[in-house]
Write a protein that holds these residues in place. Structure first.
Motif, PDB file in Angstrom:
ATOM      1  N   ALA A 235       0.865  -1.177   0.000  1.00 53.92           N
ATOM      2  CA  ALA A 235       0.000   0.000   0.000  1.00 53.92           C
ATOM      3  C   ALA A 235       0.899   1.224   0.000  1.00 53.92           C
ATOM      4  N   ARG A 236       0.451   2.290  -0.633  1.00 50.76           N
ATOM      5  CA  ARG A 236       1.233   3.508  -0.758  1.00 50.76           C
ATOM      6  C   ARG A 236       0.503   4.688  -0.119  1.00 50.76           C
ATOM      7  N   GLN A 237       1.233   5.763   0.059  1.00 52.57           N
ATOM      8  CA  GLN A 237       0.651   6.978   0.620  1.00 52.57           C
ATOM      9  C   GLN A 237      -0.590   7.365  -0.172  1.00 52.57           C
ATOM     10  N   GLY A 238      -1.635   7.697   0.551  1.00 56.30           N
ATOM     11  CA  GLY A 238      -2.896   8.097  -0.076  1.00 56.30           C
ATOM     12  C   GLY A 238      -3.883   6.955  -0.239  1.00 56.30           C
ATOM     13  N   ASP A 239      -3.394   5.701  -0.198  1.00 58.20           N
ATOM     14  CA  ASP A 239      -4.308   4.561  -0.288  1.00 58.20           C
ATOM     15  C   ASP A 239      -5.192   4.509   0.960  1.00 58.20           C
ATOM     16  N   ILE A 240      -6.373   3.968   0.790  1.00 57.68           N
ATOM     17  CA  ILE A 240      -7.268   3.695   1.914  1.00 57.68           C
ATOM     18  C   ILE A 240      -7.355   2.185   2.023  1.00 57.68           C
ATOM     19  N   VAL A 241      -7.036   1.670   3.204  1.00 59.77           N
ATOM     20  CA  VAL A 241      -7.116   0.227   3.414  1.00 59.77           C
ATOM     21  C   VAL A 241      -8.230  -0.054   4.416  1.00 59.77           C
ATOM     22  N   GLU A 242      -8.796  -1.254   4.313  1.00 53.52           N
ATOM     23  CA  GLU A 242      -9.826  -1.658   5.262  1.00 53.52           C
ATOM     24  C   GLU A 242      -9.450  -2.998   5.865  1.00 53.52           C
ATOM     25  N   ILE A 243      -9.765  -3.135   7.147  1.00 56.73           N
ATOM     26  CA  ILE A 243      -9.397  -4.319   7.911  1.00 56.73           C
ATOM     27  C   ILE A 243     -10.642  -5.174   8.118  1.00 56.73           C
TER      28      ILE A 243
ATOM     29  N   LYS B 267      -9.202  -0.423  -0.215  1.00 59.34           N
ATOM     30  CA  LYS B 267     -10.631  -0.112  -0.312  1.00 59.34           C
ATOM     31  C   LYS B 267     -11.076   0.157  -1.734  1.00 59.34           C
ATOM     32  N   MET B 268     -10.231   0.819  -2.514  1.00 56.56           N
ATOM     33  CA  MET B 268     -10.634   1.225  -3.860  1.00 56.56           C
ATOM     34  C   MET B 268     -10.467   0.104  -4.890  1.00 56.56           C
ATOM     35  N   THR B 269      -9.359  -0.635  -4.813  1.00 54.52           N
ATOM     36  CA  THR B 269      -9.093  -1.667  -5.825  1.00 54.52           C
ATOM     37  C   THR B 269      -9.532  -3.060  -5.377  1.00 54.52           C
ATOM     38  N   ARG B 270      -9.788  -3.220  -4.078  1.00 54.81           N
ATOM     39  CA  ARG B 270     -10.138  -4.503  -3.465  1.00 54.81           C
ATOM     40  C   ARG B 270      -9.008  -5.528  -3.504  1.00 54.81           C
ATOM     41  N   SER B 271      -7.796  -5.103  -3.847  1.00 50.52           N
ATOM     42  CA  SER B 271      -6.669  -6.048  -3.841  1.00 50.52           C
ATOM     43  C   SER B 271      -6.249  -6.312  -2.396  1.00 50.52           C
ATOM     44  N   THR B 272      -5.963  -7.582  -2.117  1.00 48.66           N
ATOM     45  CA  THR B 272      -5.577  -7.995  -0.775  1.00 48.66           C
ATOM     46  C   THR B 272      -4.149  -7.549  -0.494  1.00 48.66           C
ATOM     47  N   ILE B 273      -3.950  -6.914   0.641  1.00 48.63           N
ATOM     48  CA  ILE B 273      -2.631  -6.455   1.055  1.00 48.63           C
ATOM     49  C   ILE B 273      -1.979  -7.488   1.963  1.00 48.63           C
TER      50      ILE B 273
END
Length: 131
Positions: free
Chosen positions: A60-68, A89-95
């Motif tokens: 994940a990079r600066q500005g990304d929104i992640v969801e747990i 959150k935006m791309t739905r790719s698993t981190i």
């Protein structure tokens, strides 16, 4: 899996490579699992006993929104076993995925104590039952 919390990746969350620092993400996950367990088991003394293999899949990079996201796998006598996934959150790719996180309830002396729960409950349902 239910996704409860969102985090916005800020400059202070980054490692020297310009991506989300794994330790920061693990701290967020640990806190989210603790909060979920405290609410679910109605005991403010819940601690992390175990985390299985941690699988970093994307950065994940600066500005990304992640969801747990958290899913209950099992209710033990004194424990709650969870599964966790963090995704963009935006791309739905698993981190990151963690197949097993075990949380344990403690008594006043810091010893594991039975919680008496056997299924997922929602606070809104508990409140309706008390009225």
């Amino acid at each position: 899996m239910r996704f409860h919390t969102r985090k916005w990746i800020k400059p202070e969350d980054l490692n020297p490579n310009g991506t989300l620092f794994g330790g920061k993400l693990l701290a967020w996950i640990d806190e989210e699992c603790a909060l979920y367990s405290i609410i679910q088991l109605e005991n403010s003394k819940c601690v992390t006993k175990y985390m299985s293999e941690i699988n970093f899949q994307h950065s994940a990079r600066q500005g990304d929104i992640v969801e747990i996201g958290i899913q209950v796998l099992k209710f033990g006598t004194t424990s709650l076993t969870l599964k966790c996934e963090v995704r963009n959150k935006m791309t739905r790719s698993t981190i990151i995925t963690i197949d097993k996180v075990i949380m344990v309830t403690l008594d006043e002396e810091g010893k594991p104590t039975p919680h008496g729960k056997t299924k997922v409950e929602f606070v809104k349902d508990r409140l309706q039952n008390k009225v």
